[in-house]
Design a protein around this motif. Structure first.
Motif, PDB file in Angstrom:
ATOM      1  N   ALA A   5     -10.432  -2.992  -1.044  1.00 30.80           N
ATOM      2  CA  ALA A   5     -10.081  -2.637  -2.416  1.00 30.80           C
ATOM      3  C   ALA A   5     -10.495  -1.197  -2.700  1.00 30.80           C
ATOM      4  CB  ALA A   5     -10.772  -3.588  -3.394  1.00 30.80           C
ATOM      5  N   ASP A   6      -9.695  -0.525  -3.516  1.00 30.38           N
ATOM      6  CA  ASP A   6     -10.004   0.855  -3.890  1.00 30.38           C
ATOM      7  C   ASP A   6     -11.376   0.953  -4.547  1.00 30.38           C
ATOM      8  OD1 ASP A   6      -7.628   1.872  -2.918  1.00 30.38           O
ATOM      9  OD2 ASP A   6      -6.626   1.886  -4.860  1.00 30.38           O
ATOM     10  N   LEU A   7     -12.060   2.029  -4.203  1.00 31.90           N
ATOM     11  CA  LEU A   7     -13.350   2.419  -4.782  1.00 31.90           C
ATOM     12  C   LEU A   7     -14.500   1.488  -4.402  1.00 31.90           C
ATOM     13  CD1 LEU A   7     -12.127   3.566  -8.309  1.00 31.90           C
ATOM     14  CD2 LEU A   7     -12.309   4.917  -6.190  1.00 31.90           C
ATOM     15  N   THR A   8     -14.300   0.665  -3.353  1.00 30.96           N
ATOM     16  CA  THR A   8     -15.407  -0.119  -2.812  1.00 30.96           C
ATOM     17  C   THR A   8     -16.080   0.685  -1.712  1.00 30.96           C
ATOM     18  OG1 THR A   8     -13.940  -1.215  -1.215  1.00 30.96           O
ATOM     19  CG2 THR A   8     -14.299  -2.331  -3.343  1.00 30.96           C
ATOM     20  N   PRO A   9     -17.339   0.368  -1.387  1.00 30.73           N
ATOM     21  CA  PRO A   9     -18.019   1.109  -0.317  1.00 30.73           C
ATOM     22  C   PRO A   9     -17.285   0.971   1.014  1.00 30.73           C
ATOM     23  CG  PRO A   9     -19.602  -0.137  -1.607  1.00 30.73           C
ATOM     24  CD  PRO A   9     -18.232  -0.578  -2.052  1.00 30.73           C
ATOM     25  N   HIS A  43      -1.964  -8.132  -0.371  1.00 30.35           N
ATOM     26  CA  HIS A  43      -2.724  -7.812  -1.583  1.00 30.35           C
ATOM     27  C   HIS A  43      -1.910  -6.902  -2.491  1.00 30.35           C
ATOM     28  CE1 HIS A  43      -5.986  -9.031   1.142  1.00 30.35           C
ATOM     29  NE2 HIS A  43      -6.634  -9.370   0.036  1.00 30.35           N
ATOM     30  N   PRO A  44      -1.843  -7.210  -3.782  1.00 37.74           N
ATOM     31  CA  PRO A  44      -1.129  -6.315  -4.707  1.00 37.74           C
ATOM     32  C   PRO A  44      -1.871  -4.994  -4.854  1.00 37.74           C
ATOM     33  CG  PRO A  44      -2.263  -8.040  -5.927  1.00 37.74           C
ATOM     34  CD  PRO A  44      -2.443  -8.360  -4.467  1.00 37.74           C
ATOM     35  N   PHE A  45      -1.141  -3.956  -5.251  1.00 43.47           N
ATOM     36  CA  PHE A  45      -1.745  -2.642  -5.449  1.00 43.47           C
ATOM     37  C   PHE A  45      -1.075  -1.955  -6.623  1.00 43.47           C
ATOM     38  CE2 PHE A  45       1.456  -2.442  -2.109  1.00 43.47           C
ATOM     39  CZ  PHE A  45       2.283  -1.419  -2.526  1.00 43.47           C
ATOM     40  N   GLN A  46      -1.776  -0.983  -7.176  1.00 36.01           N
ATOM     41  CA  GLN A  46      -1.272  -0.222  -8.323  1.00 36.01           C
ATOM     42  C   GLN A  46      -0.081   0.629  -7.895  1.00 36.01           C
ATOM     43  OE1 GLN A  46      -2.658  -0.420 -11.455  1.00 36.01           O
ATOM     44  NE2 GLN A  46      -1.039   0.888 -12.222  1.00 36.01           N
ATOM     45  N   THR A  47       0.975   0.620  -8.681  1.00 36.65           N
ATOM     46  CA  THR A  47       2.132   1.466  -8.403  1.00 36.65           C
ATOM     47  C   THR A  47       2.417   2.334  -9.620  1.00 36.65           C
ATOM     48  OG1 THR A  47       3.699  -0.208  -9.165  1.00 36.65           O
ATOM     49  CG2 THR A  47       3.186  -0.191  -6.812  1.00 36.65           C
ATOM     50  N   CYS A  75       2.827   0.269   9.303  1.00 36.23           N
ATOM     51  CA  CYS A  75       2.818  -0.066   7.882  1.00 36.23           C
ATOM     52  C   CYS A  75       3.233  -1.524   7.687  1.00 36.23           C
ATOM     53  CB  CYS A  75       3.757   0.864   7.114  1.00 36.23           C
ATOM     54  SG  CYS A  75       3.904   0.408   5.368  1.00 36.23           S
ATOM     55  N   GLU A  76       2.297  -2.327   7.205  1.00 31.76           N
ATOM     56  CA  GLU A  76       2.579  -3.741   6.974  1.00 31.76           C
ATOM     57  C   GLU A  76       3.579  -3.949   5.833  1.00 31.76           C
ATOM     58  OE1 GLU A  76      -0.946  -6.079   6.474  1.00 31.76           O
ATOM     59  OE2 GLU A  76      -1.940  -5.097   8.157  1.00 31.76           O
ATOM     60  N   LEU A  77       3.646  -3.007   4.918  1.00 37.55           N
ATOM     61  CA  LEU A  77       4.594  -3.126   3.802  1.00 37.55           C
ATOM     62  C   LEU A  77       6.022  -2.954   4.298  1.00 37.55           C
ATOM     63  CD1 LEU A  77       2.530  -0.975   1.295  1.00 37.55           C
ATOM     64  CD2 LEU A  77       2.538  -3.465   1.522  1.00 37.55           C
ATOM     65  N   GLU A 125       5.405   3.742  -3.503  1.00 35.09           N
ATOM     66  CA  GLU A 125       5.000   4.051  -4.880  1.00 35.09           C
ATOM     67  C   GLU A 125       3.563   3.649  -5.196  1.00 35.09           C
ATOM     68  OE1 GLU A 125       8.009   2.288  -7.349  1.00 35.09           O
ATOM     69  OE2 GLU A 125       9.438   3.884  -6.874  1.00 35.09           O
ATOM     70  N   TYR A 126       2.702   3.622  -4.166  1.00 32.25           N
ATOM     71  CA  TYR A 126       1.289   3.346  -4.392  1.00 32.25           C
ATOM     72  C   TYR A 126       0.698   4.462  -5.254  1.00 32.25           C
ATOM     73  CZ  TYR A 126      -3.726   3.430  -3.351  1.00 32.25           C
ATOM     74  OH  TYR A 126      -5.093   3.497  -3.444  1.00 32.25           O
ATOM     75  N   LEU A 127      -0.044   4.087  -6.255  1.00 34.06           N
ATOM     76  CA  LEU A 127      -0.698   5.055  -7.133  1.00 34.06           C
ATOM     77  C   LEU A 127      -2.206   4.920  -6.970  1.00 34.06           C
ATOM     78  CD1 LEU A 127      -0.386   7.240  -9.278  1.00 34.06           C
ATOM     79  CD2 LEU A 127      -0.421   5.425 -11.006  1.00 34.06           C
ATOM     80  N   PRO A 128      -2.821   5.863  -6.266  1.00 36.01           N
ATOM     81  CA  PRO A 128      -4.273   5.805  -6.078  1.00 36.01           C
ATOM     82  C   PRO A 128      -5.006   5.927  -7.416  1.00 36.01           C
ATOM     83  CG  PRO A 128      -3.262   7.395  -4.575  1.00 36.01           C
ATOM     84  CD  PRO A 128      -2.211   7.002  -5.586  1.00 36.01           C
ATOM     85  N   PRO A 129      -6.296   5.577  -7.438  1.00 36.71           N
ATOM     86  CA  PRO A 129      -7.077   5.695  -8.662  1.00 36.71           C
ATOM     87  C   PRO A 129      -7.070   7.125  -9.206  1.00 36.71           C
ATOM     88  CG  PRO A 129      -8.306   4.499  -6.978  1.00 36.71           C
ATOM     89  CD  PRO A 129      -7.076   5.053  -6.323  1.00 36.71           C
ATOM     90  N   PRO A 130      -7.113   7.277 -10.531  1.00 37.01           N
ATOM     91  CA  PRO A 130      -7.044   8.614 -11.140  1.00 37.01           C
ATOM     92  C   PRO A 130      -8.123   9.567 -10.639  1.00 37.01           C
ATOM     93  CG  PRO A 130      -6.925   6.909 -12.829  1.00 37.01           C
ATOM     94  CD  PRO A 130      -7.189   6.219 -11.530  1.00 37.01           C
TER      95      PRO A 130
END
Length: 141
Positions: A5-9, A43-47, A75-77, A125-130
């Motif tokens: 998950a984004d922003l995890t260690p 796993h779903p992700f922000q787009t 790429c699994e997607l 269209e993945y949108l990483p955290p701001p």
């Protein structure tokens, strides 16, 4: 490749070598190392639409590769989206693949990013955290 998950260690590889020394390809020893862009098909992700400056920044940052592996991760997607045609597409080299990571220095952190991130943003269209987007853009300007 594994999902994180984004922003995890960051835990994919230890940032230190077997002797406890900071690995030479890891920037900024002592700063937290956080995951961004470790996607998989289950796993779903922000787009969304990324900032205009993000893709040029990522393209530049991705040129400095760290943590090379011996094999490729496809790429699994793309594989999921191609269904039964995926195996032939892999054979023909039509599925995005990479074998390394890159790093982005943020405010008090370093982001650990798979090389496929640029593909995820452009093709899926993945949108990483701001905060990651801001760090990527400001680190190349």
């Amino acid at each position: 490749m594994a999902f994180f998950a984004d922003l995890t260690p960051y835990t994919y590889w230890e940032p230190q070598d077997r002797n406890g020394r900071w690995a030479p390809d890891e920037p900024s020893p002592g700063l937290p190392l956080l995951n961004v862009g470790w996607l998989d098909a289950s796993h779903p992700f922000q787009t969304g639409a990324p900032p205009d400056e993000l893709m040029p920044a990522l393209t530049k940052l991705a040129k400095v590769r760290v943590r090379h592996t011996r094999g490729y991760h496809h790429c699994e997607l793309c594989i999921r989206d191609m269904g039964d045609d995926a195996r032939e597409a892999i054979r023909q080299g039509l599925i995005a693949r990479e074998s390394a990571e890159f790093r982005v220095r943020g405010h008090g952190v370093v982001y650990a990013v798979p090389q496929l991130l640029t593909h995820y943003v452009a093709a899926h269209e993945y949108l990483p955290p701001p905060e990651f987007c801001e760090a990527a853009i400001t680190s190349t300007s």
